[in-house]
Write a protein that holds these residues in place. Structure first.
Motif, PDB file in Angstrom:
ATOM      1  N   TYR A 147       0.817  -1.211   0.000  1.00  0.00           N
ATOM      2  CA  TYR A 147       0.000   0.000   0.000  1.00  0.00           C
ATOM      3  C   TYR A 147       0.852   1.263   0.000  1.00  0.00           C
ATOM      4  O   TYR A 147       1.919   1.314   0.625  1.00  0.00           O
ATOM      5  N   GLU A 148       0.349   2.285  -0.690  1.00  0.00           N
ATOM      6  CA  GLU A 148       0.910   3.624  -0.574  1.00  0.00           C
ATOM      7  C   GLU A 148       0.470   4.197   0.776  1.00  0.00           C
ATOM      8  O   GLU A 148      -0.520   3.750   1.374  1.00  0.00           O
ATOM      9  N   THR A 149       1.188   5.208   1.248  1.00  0.00           N
ATOM     10  CA  THR A 149       0.878   5.785   2.557  1.00  0.00           C
ATOM     11  C   THR A 149      -0.564   6.286   2.638  1.00  0.00           C
ATOM     12  O   THR A 149      -1.247   6.096   3.647  1.00  0.00           O
ATOM     13  N   SER A 150      -1.045   6.927   1.551  1.00  0.00           N
ATOM     14  CA  SER A 150      -2.420   7.451   1.554  1.00  0.00           C
ATOM     15  C   SER A 150      -3.450   6.338   1.681  1.00  0.00           C
ATOM     16  O   SER A 150      -4.440   6.465   2.416  1.00  0.00           O
ATOM     17  N   ASP A 151      -3.206   5.218   0.989  1.00  0.00           N
ATOM     18  CA  ASP A 151      -4.124   4.076   1.078  1.00  0.00           C
ATOM     19  C   ASP A 151      -4.071   3.451   2.468  1.00  0.00           C
ATOM     20  O   ASP A 151      -5.088   3.038   3.014  1.00  0.00           O
ATOM     21  N   GLU A 182       6.880   3.458   7.680  1.00  0.00           N
ATOM     22  CA  GLU A 182       5.505   3.008   7.486  1.00  0.00           C
ATOM     23  C   GLU A 182       4.995   2.272   8.725  1.00  0.00           C
ATOM     24  O   GLU A 182       3.843   2.423   9.111  1.00  0.00           O
TER      25      GLU A 182
END
Length: 236
Positions: free
Chosen positions: A173-177, A220
């Motif tokens: 996952y990307e940070t926003s997701d 993360e």
């Protein structure tokens, strides 16, 4: 299927590999005979199709012995996938004869040799023990015990698999997701407890931060944990 495929289901692949490993372990003679028949890990291109057919029969023939439904479902799903025989031909050529996993022993010897003040209990494996003796690694550094009789080794396997699943989850996952997912689960007591345990584990054993993570992945983890846990517990 290629692992470079954007829709490659890595979590399902891990279940598949674990299930096949368990089946092979429980039926070693049958598995070794199959490997020798096709000269694994060097299978000529012309024999790859037949090798995979027999390998599939081997897996499906024993899949019912696996106690959990999820690994069974994912394994059957993977077995039915198309095979990239060109890639398989490259992977199954130019390898050491009769060696399925090369340099496996080094995973143990390098770590034990690197931390001579530590003490290790290692799952009993004849090849590993012989390598320790050949390298003159002191017996005081490591004791080999059967994991079936040692609850500590069994627990260690669980912990390693949990950490691996956690890392795979973050990497997908990307940070926003990730922020969206975590906010949706912010009141989930089980997930909060899980994040708390992971955070405290990394505090207790900094080696977890050093040995398996990039700086990006470590950030993360901190991001994930700080949102779920009361921030007063996570300020460091």
């Amino acid at each position: 299927m290629s692992s470079n495929d954007v829709v490659y289901p890595k979590n399902k692949a891990d279940f598949f590999k674990s299930t096949v490993t368990e089946i092979a372990y429980n039926h070693q003679k049958e598995f070794v005979n199959l490997a020798k028949k096709y000269n694994v890990p060097n299978v000529v291109r012309e024999r790859l199709v037949n090798f995979y057919k027999e390998f599939k029969v081997f897996i499906i023939g024993h899949i019912g012995e696996i106690p959990d439904k999820l690994p069974i479902a994912y394994t059957k799903e993977f077995v039915d996938k198309a095979v990239d025989y060109d890639s398989a031909s490259i992977l199954l050529s130019g390898n050491k004869e009769d060696v399925l996993i090369d340099k496996y022993v080094e995973e143990y010897t390098v770590w034990v040799s690197s931390f001579p003040s530590s003490y290790y209990i290692i799952d009993k494996q004849d090849a590993i023990e012989r390598s320790f003796k050949n390298l003159n690694i002191p017996e005081s550094l490591a004791v080999f015990e059967d994991s079936k009789q040692n609850s500590g080794l069994q627990l260690a396997d669980y912990i390693v698999n949990i950490l691996k699943t956690y890392i795979d989850f973050l990497n997908n996952y990307e940070t926003s997701d990730l922020l969206k997912i975590v906010q949706e689960e912010k009141n989930n007591p089980t997930l909060i407890e899980f994040a708390t345990i992971l955070h405290r584990s990394r505090e207790y054993s900094p080696l977890l931060n050093i040995s398996v993570m990039s700086r990006f992945l470590l950030k993360e983890m901190q991001f994930f944990e700080n949102i779920l846990i009361d921030k007063s517990e996570c300020v460091k």
